[in-house]
Design a protein around this motif. Structure first.
Motif, PDB file in Angstrom:
ATOM      1  N   ARG A  25      34.962 -12.004  29.850  1.00 30.07           N
ATOM      2  CA  ARG A  25      35.457 -13.165  31.027  1.00 30.07           C
ATOM      3  C   ARG A  25      36.279 -14.107  30.326  1.00 30.07           C
ATOM      4  O   ARG A  25      36.047 -14.631  29.248  1.00 30.07           O
ATOM      5  CB  ARG A  25      34.499 -13.467  31.874  1.00 30.07           C
ATOM      6  CG  ARG A  25      35.017 -14.148  33.147  1.00 30.07           C
ATOM      7  CD  ARG A  25      33.932 -14.388  34.286  1.00 30.07           C
ATOM      8  NE  ARG A  25      34.643 -15.043  35.118  1.00 30.07           N
ATOM      9  CZ  ARG A  25      33.875 -16.002  36.154  1.00 30.07           C
ATOM     10  NH1 ARG A  25      32.557 -15.804  36.245  1.00 30.07           N
ATOM     11  NH2 ARG A  25      34.587 -16.316  37.208  1.00 30.07           N
ATOM     12  N   SER A  26      37.205 -14.663  31.138  1.00 36.18           N
ATOM     13  CA  SER A  26      38.174 -15.433  30.443  1.00 36.18           C
ATOM     14  C   SER A  26      37.189 -16.699  30.190  1.00 36.18           C
ATOM     15  O   SER A  26      36.402 -17.033  31.056  1.00 36.18           O
ATOM     16  CB  SER A  26      39.252 -16.068  31.350  1.00 36.18           C
ATOM     17  OG  SER A  26      39.955 -17.196  30.892  1.00 36.18           O
ATOM     18  N   GLY A  27      37.356 -17.361  28.942  1.00 35.22           N
ATOM     19  CA  GLY A  27      36.461 -18.442  28.587  1.00 35.22           C
ATOM     20  C   GLY A  27      35.380 -18.058  27.649  1.00 35.22           C
ATOM     21  O   GLY A  27      34.410 -18.875  27.004  1.00 35.22           O
ATOM     22  N   ASN A  28      35.105 -16.749  27.579  1.00 28.98           N
ATOM     23  CA  ASN A  28      34.088 -16.163  27.015  1.00 28.98           C
ATOM     24  C   ASN A  28      34.328 -16.101  25.364  1.00 28.98           C
ATOM     25  O   ASN A  28      35.287 -15.123  25.224  1.00 28.98           O
ATOM     26  CB  ASN A  28      33.378 -14.848  27.426  1.00 28.98           C
ATOM     27  CG  ASN A  28      32.362 -14.334  26.672  1.00 28.98           C
ATOM     28  OD1 ASN A  28      31.956 -14.751  25.405  1.00 28.98           O
ATOM     29  ND2 ASN A  28      31.746 -13.212  27.147  1.00 28.98           N
ATOM     30  N   ASP A  29      34.155 -16.964  24.408  1.00 26.97           N
ATOM     31  CA  ASP A  29      34.856 -16.752  23.143  1.00 26.97           C
ATOM     32  C   ASP A  29      33.695 -16.160  22.282  1.00 26.97           C
ATOM     33  O   ASP A  29      33.936 -16.268  21.030  1.00 26.97           O
ATOM     34  CB  ASP A  29      35.218 -18.160  22.493  1.00 26.97           C
ATOM     35  CG  ASP A  29      36.444 -18.615  23.498  1.00 26.97           C
ATOM     36  OD1 ASP A  29      37.142 -17.691  24.084  1.00 26.97           O
ATOM     37  OD2 ASP A  29      36.522 -19.655  23.685  1.00 26.97           O
TER      38      ASP A  29
END
Length: 91
Positions: A25-29
């Motif tokens: 998901r966007s933001g999961n680095d």
């Protein structure tokens, strides 16, 4: 990734594969995906008359199955996958 290939009497081949789709998901680095979903792909391939077809074969039918319910806690309620009715325009 398990795979099964079946030669059909009509000259086509049915290919069935299963694997896991990892989604970040966007933001999961991180190295860990937000969600991992089992996925099944079933396709029928066979001879074609298209001159530019690779090895003279083409997809005849394709089915893709995956459990979209596993996405529910990661998506907003208005997401298409969360709907219980068809929200896409009819062709």
């Amino acid at each position: 990734m398990p795979e099964l290939e079946v030669k059909n009497e009509d000259g086509t081949t049915t290919i069935m594969t299963q694997w896991t789709r990892n989604i970040w998901r966007s933001g999961n680095d991180t190295e860990e995906p937000t969600v991992s979903i089992p996925l099944s792909w079933i396709s029928i391939i066979g001879p074609t008359d298209f001159a530019d077809a690779v090895h003279g074969i083409n997809f005849k039918e394709v089915w893709l199955y995956w459990d979209t319910a596993l996405l529910m806690k990661h998506l907003p309620l208005e997401a298409v996958v969360s709907q219980t009715q068809n929200v896409l325009p009819k062709a």
